[in-house]
Motif scaffolding. Sequence first.
Motif, PDB file in Angstrom:
ATOM      1  N   ILE A 265       3.101  15.391 -22.420  1.00  0.00           N
ATOM      2  CA  ILE A 265       2.273  14.478 -23.216  1.00  0.00           C
ATOM      3  C   ILE A 265       2.828  14.349 -24.628  1.00  0.00           C
ATOM      4  O   ILE A 265       2.929  13.246 -25.185  1.00  0.00           O
ATOM      5  N   GLU A 266       3.203  15.470 -25.228  1.00  0.00           N
ATOM      6  CA  GLU A 266       3.705  15.437 -26.602  1.00  0.00           C
ATOM      7  C   GLU A 266       5.019  14.672 -26.712  1.00  0.00           C
ATOM      8  O   GLU A 266       5.248  13.963 -27.689  1.00  0.00           O
ATOM      9  N   GLU A 267       5.866  14.803 -25.705  1.00  0.00           N
ATOM     10  CA  GLU A 267       7.121  14.065 -25.726  1.00  0.00           C
ATOM     11  C   GLU A 267       6.905  12.568 -25.551  1.00  0.00           C
ATOM     12  O   GLU A 267       7.664  11.753 -26.083  1.00  0.00           O
ATOM     13  N   GLU A 268       5.868  12.200 -24.805  1.00  0.00           N
ATOM     14  CA  GLU A 268       5.626  10.781 -24.510  1.00  0.00           C
ATOM     15  C   GLU A 268       4.703  10.114 -25.532  1.00  0.00           C
ATOM     16  O   GLU A 268       4.950   8.974 -25.941  1.00  0.00           O
ATOM     17  N   LEU A 269       3.614  10.816 -25.933  1.00  0.00           N
ATOM     18  CA  LEU A 269       2.577  10.166 -26.745  1.00  0.00           C
ATOM     19  C   LEU A 269       2.357  10.798 -28.109  1.00  0.00           C
ATOM     20  O   LEU A 269       1.860  10.136 -29.025  1.00  0.00           O
ATOM     21  N   GLY A 270       2.679  12.074 -28.241  1.00  0.00           N
ATOM     22  CA  GLY A 270       2.424  12.778 -29.492  1.00  0.00           C
ATOM     23  C   GLY A 270       1.487  13.952 -29.271  1.00  0.00           C
ATOM     24  O   GLY A 270       1.195  14.347 -28.138  1.00  0.00           O
ATOM     25  N   ASP A 271       0.990  14.523 -30.362  1.00  0.00           N
ATOM     26  CA  ASP A 271       0.123  15.692 -30.286  1.00  0.00           C
ATOM     27  C   ASP A 271      -1.148  15.374 -29.491  1.00  0.00           C
ATOM     28  O   ASP A 271      -1.818  14.360 -29.754  1.00  0.00           O
ATOM     29  N   VAL A 272      -1.484  16.246 -28.552  1.00  0.00           N
ATOM     30  CA  VAL A 272      -2.633  16.011 -27.668  1.00  0.00           C
ATOM     31  C   VAL A 272      -3.923  15.875 -28.458  1.00  0.00           C
ATOM     32  O   VAL A 272      -4.731  14.974 -28.200  1.00  0.00           O
ATOM     33  N   ASP A 273      -4.146  16.743 -29.434  1.00  0.00           N
ATOM     34  CA  ASP A 273      -5.392  16.732 -30.195  1.00  0.00           C
ATOM     35  C   ASP A 273      -5.528  15.475 -31.052  1.00  0.00           C
ATOM     36  O   ASP A 273      -6.658  15.061 -31.369  1.00  0.00           O
ATOM     37  N   GLU A 274      -4.401  14.878 -31.427  1.00  0.00           N
ATOM     38  CA  GLU A 274      -4.461  13.665 -32.237  1.00  0.00           C
ATOM     39  C   GLU A 274      -4.612  12.411 -31.363  1.00  0.00           C
ATOM     40  O   GLU A 274      -5.232  11.434 -31.766  1.00  0.00           O
ATOM     41  N   VAL A 275      -4.049  12.450 -30.164  1.00  0.00           N
ATOM     42  CA  VAL A 275      -4.095  11.280 -29.276  1.00  0.00           C
ATOM     43  C   VAL A 275      -5.457  11.157 -28.604  1.00  0.00           C
ATOM     44  O   VAL A 275      -6.035  10.071 -28.517  1.00  0.00           O
ATOM     45  N   TYR A 276      -6.009  12.273 -28.117  1.00  0.00           N
ATOM     46  CA  TYR A 276      -7.271  12.264 -27.386  1.00  0.00           C
ATOM     47  C   TYR A 276      -8.364  12.951 -28.217  1.00  0.00           C
ATOM     48  O   TYR A 276      -8.089  13.882 -28.980  1.00  0.00           O
ATOM     49  N   ASP A 277      -9.582  12.504 -28.038  1.00  0.00           N
ATOM     50  CA  ASP A 277     -10.717  13.135 -28.719  1.00  0.00           C
ATOM     51  C   ASP A 277     -10.971  14.523 -28.159  1.00  0.00           C
ATOM     52  O   ASP A 277     -11.338  15.447 -28.892  1.00  0.00           O
ATOM     53  N   ASP A 278     -10.808  14.648 -26.861  1.00  0.00           N
ATOM     54  CA  ASP A 278     -11.014  15.938 -26.195  1.00  0.00           C
ATOM     55  C   ASP A 278     -10.172  15.945 -24.922  1.00  0.00           C
ATOM     56  O   ASP A 278      -9.918  14.887 -24.332  1.00  0.00           O
ATOM     57  N   PHE A 279      -9.744  17.139 -24.514  1.00  0.00           N
ATOM     58  CA  PHE A 279      -8.870  17.205 -23.332  1.00  0.00           C
ATOM     59  C   PHE A 279      -9.206  18.469 -22.545  1.00  0.00           C
ATOM     60  O   PHE A 279      -9.142  19.589 -23.068  1.00  0.00           O
ATOM     61  N   ASP A 280      -9.564  18.287 -21.263  1.00  0.00           N
ATOM     62  CA  ASP A 280      -9.858  19.404 -20.370  1.00  0.00           C
ATOM     63  C   ASP A 280      -8.550  19.870 -19.736  1.00  0.00           C
ATOM     64  O   ASP A 280      -7.901  19.117 -18.998  1.00  0.00           O
ATOM     65  N   THR A 281      -8.154  21.088 -19.999  1.00  0.00           N
ATOM     66  CA  THR A 281      -6.840  21.562 -19.564  1.00  0.00           C
ATOM     67  C   THR A 281      -6.802  22.003 -18.101  1.00  0.00           C
ATOM     68  O   THR A 281      -5.749  22.383 -17.600  1.00  0.00           O
ATOM     69  N   GLU A 282      -7.943  21.947 -17.418  1.00  0.00           N
ATOM     70  CA  GLU A 282      -7.968  22.264 -15.988  1.00  0.00           C
ATOM     71  C   GLU A 282      -7.841  20.964 -15.193  1.00  0.00           C
ATOM     72  O   GLU A 282      -8.703  20.090 -15.283  1.00  0.00           O
ATOM     73  N   PRO A 283      -6.766  20.800 -14.401  1.00  0.00           N
ATOM     74  CA  PRO A 283      -6.582  19.544 -13.665  1.00  0.00           C
ATOM     75  C   PRO A 283      -7.650  19.366 -12.588  1.00  0.00           C
ATOM     76  O   PRO A 283      -8.107  20.341 -11.979  1.00  0.00           O
ATOM     77  N   ILE A 284      -8.028  18.109 -12.353  1.00  0.00           N
ATOM     78  CA  ILE A 284      -9.003  17.822 -11.291  1.00  0.00           C
ATOM     79  C   ILE A 284      -8.313  17.566  -9.951  1.00  0.00           C
ATOM     80  O   ILE A 284      -8.954  17.570  -8.902  1.00  0.00           O
ATOM     81  N   SER A 285      -7.000  17.330  -9.985  1.00  0.00           N
ATOM     82  CA  SER A 285      -6.226  17.183  -8.743  1.00  0.00           C
ATOM     83  C   SER A 285      -4.758  17.448  -9.051  1.00  0.00           C
ATOM     84  O   SER A 285      -4.289  17.199 -10.166  1.00  0.00           O
ATOM     85  N   GLY A 286      -4.062  17.956  -8.046  1.00  0.00           N
ATOM     86  CA  GLY A 286      -2.638  18.240  -8.209  1.00  0.00           C
ATOM     87  C   GLY A 286      -1.860  17.752  -7.009  1.00  0.00           C
ATOM     88  O   GLY A 286      -2.295  17.922  -5.872  1.00  0.00           O
ATOM     89  N   ALA A 287      -0.726  17.092  -7.255  1.00  0.00           N
ATOM     90  CA  ALA A 287       0.130  16.590  -6.184  1.00  0.00           C
ATOM     91  C   ALA A 287       1.568  17.010  -6.460  1.00  0.00           C
ATOM     92  O   ALA A 287       1.866  17.649  -7.469  1.00  0.00           O
ATOM     93  N   SER A 288       2.459  16.635  -5.562  1.00  0.00           N
ATOM     94  CA  SER A 288       3.846  17.087  -5.683  1.00  0.00           C
ATOM     95  C   SER A 288       4.563  16.469  -6.866  1.00  0.00           C
ATOM     96  O   SER A 288       5.455  17.081  -7.458  1.00  0.00           O
ATOM     97  N   LEU A 289       4.206  15.237  -7.233  1.00  0.00           N
ATOM     98  CA  LEU A 289       4.899  14.548  -8.319  1.00  0.00           C
ATOM     99  C   LEU A 289       4.111  14.513  -9.616  1.00  0.00           C
ATOM    100  O   LEU A 289       4.691  14.275 -10.678  1.00  0.00           O
ATOM    101  N   GLY A 290       2.807  14.717  -9.551  1.00  0.00           N
ATOM    102  CA  GLY A 290       2.000  14.641 -10.761  1.00  0.00           C
ATOM    103  C   GLY A 290       0.653  15.299 -10.587  1.00  0.00           C
ATOM    104  O   GLY A 290       0.295  15.731  -9.484  1.00  0.00           O
ATOM    105  N   GLN A 291      -0.099  15.387 -11.676  1.00  0.00           N
ATOM    106  CA  GLN A 291      -1.428  15.972 -11.642  1.00  0.00           C
ATOM    107  C   GLN A 291      -2.323  15.232 -12.620  1.00  0.00           C
ATOM    108  O   GLN A 291      -1.848  14.614 -13.565  1.00  0.00           O
TER     109      GLN A 291
END
Length: 561
Positions: free
Chosen positions: A107-133
């Motif tokens: 995320i930081e490489e693509e969009l910037g600092d997580v805390d600045e880009v999003y108001d809040d971010f849940d670090t536990e994924p709701i789904s996980g796959a082979s190519l992404g989550q």
Amino acid sequence: MVALVSLRAYRRFVVVAYRFLPLIVAYLRDRRRFLIVGRSRQVSRETQRERAAILLETLLTLGPTFIKLGQLLSTRPDILPKAYIEVLSSLQDDVPPAPWAESKLVIEEELGDVDEVYDDFDTEPISGASLGQVYLAEYAGEQVAVKIRRPGIESLVEADLKVLRWSIPILVRFIGEGRAFSLDSLADEFAKTIRQEMDYSRERDILAEIRGNFAGTDAIDIPEPIDPLCSPRVLTMEYIPGTKINEIESLDEKGLDRTELATTLQEVYLQMIIKDGVFHADPHPGNLAVKDDGTIIFYDFGMSSTVDPFIQEKIVEFYIAVANQDIDAILDTLIDMGTLSPTADREVMGNVLELAIADARGENIEQYRVNQIIEQVESTIYEFPLRLPRNLALVLRVATVVEGVCVTLDEDFDFISVATDYLSEQGYREETVKRLATEAGEQVQDTAEALFTVPPKLNRVLDTVERDNLTVNVQIDDENHVLDKLAKRISYSIMVAVGLLSASIIYSFTGQWRISVAILALTLPMVFFLYRSFKQPTGLRARPQFTRQGMRQQRQRDEER
């Protein structure tokens, strides 16, 4: 980077070869290839299932790229037998998520600092796959879903693609010519597919396009992408919660009409495939949910594809032919789409389709399911040397999976009836009839023109023959002499048709019956040669197991198991 990928590919090649070696040896034993002792053996359906289970476990062990390969192979009945297709169809792209620290770097490489880009971010994924989550977050006061490409997946995929490319020339030496052709095209096809699925910019565009196609439809809901927070490795979109479409008890508690849900789902996919030409290609229950008001929600557009106008037209013809139980029209459509070899035995294939439709009807003659027809045809497709077009393979897969979901919602759901009603309401059946009538009119016009242009040309040809000035030099490179036999049939047919037409025209307009009789006499040898050409065995013949008796025996064996 390239050197590291190549080095990793060499290591992976050894691992992959080791994992697949038992299956390769078993296959060679079946084919009696390069073995000094022993003889070839027939492989039962149960043995095929056992090997398919081993293949499934091998693909899961080898990781993300091979999981995706297994999913692609599950749509290719021209490469694998039906037993393998059934087992691989259960392959779920569900793997443990990568650590949050690694995803955060993406995320930081693509969009910037997580805390600045999003108001809040849940670090536990709701789904996980082979190519992404996928994670949940908040942006501008709204809850959003954030899909992140799995860290480091690019180099692994590129290394595995090299391994597949190196393996194909080896594999094609040990399999039949027809499947070798299909397998040879699989590597490029798979490389394109998996690279597209890793490109979240493409998924964002597809998602937006399909969402726009259904902008005026209240029956479905598709998440809206958040453009400022989208990149090739990160896709941020509106989060729409709902009940999974296969949770029947929950749907009933909410008082939803499951038959209506099934009908809506079927009509949505018909619109995507035969009208819009771009469709969501992964309709398993995990990607479909329902709101409390009955609106169907679509998730995950990573696996998506397009349909060109020609295939759209043929799919419409296929549905209409199945609805009309027109076996010849079904065969013609399958041949036109490239799913069936033109040299296949039409009588045998017709019997297969008749049995498929009869089996699918059940007690009610109007109740039959298209996926059973597809499964029967796929069983025979594996035995013919052809290449199943990728987009059409996805369409077949989508049709089968969608019907499975629809039958889960309503066990009496009539797939063909809904499709036929939709085609009628949208005017497709009427358009098809008009188009076929127009084509027939054009053929009549061409034939009428030929009545006046062919006789003079035939007269010039006969004059040339009489002067011994006719020279024909034909060379056809055809190992099985199929083209040669077809050319002879065409030539004989043309000469017979021209002879009959010429005799009729000359007698009708001039009354010279002697000339007409002479032309008919010259035509008779061509009639004999044409008849003899059809008596000779030509082209590709189906194996005996596809006779009516063979199909009954196969069903009996399956029931006993």
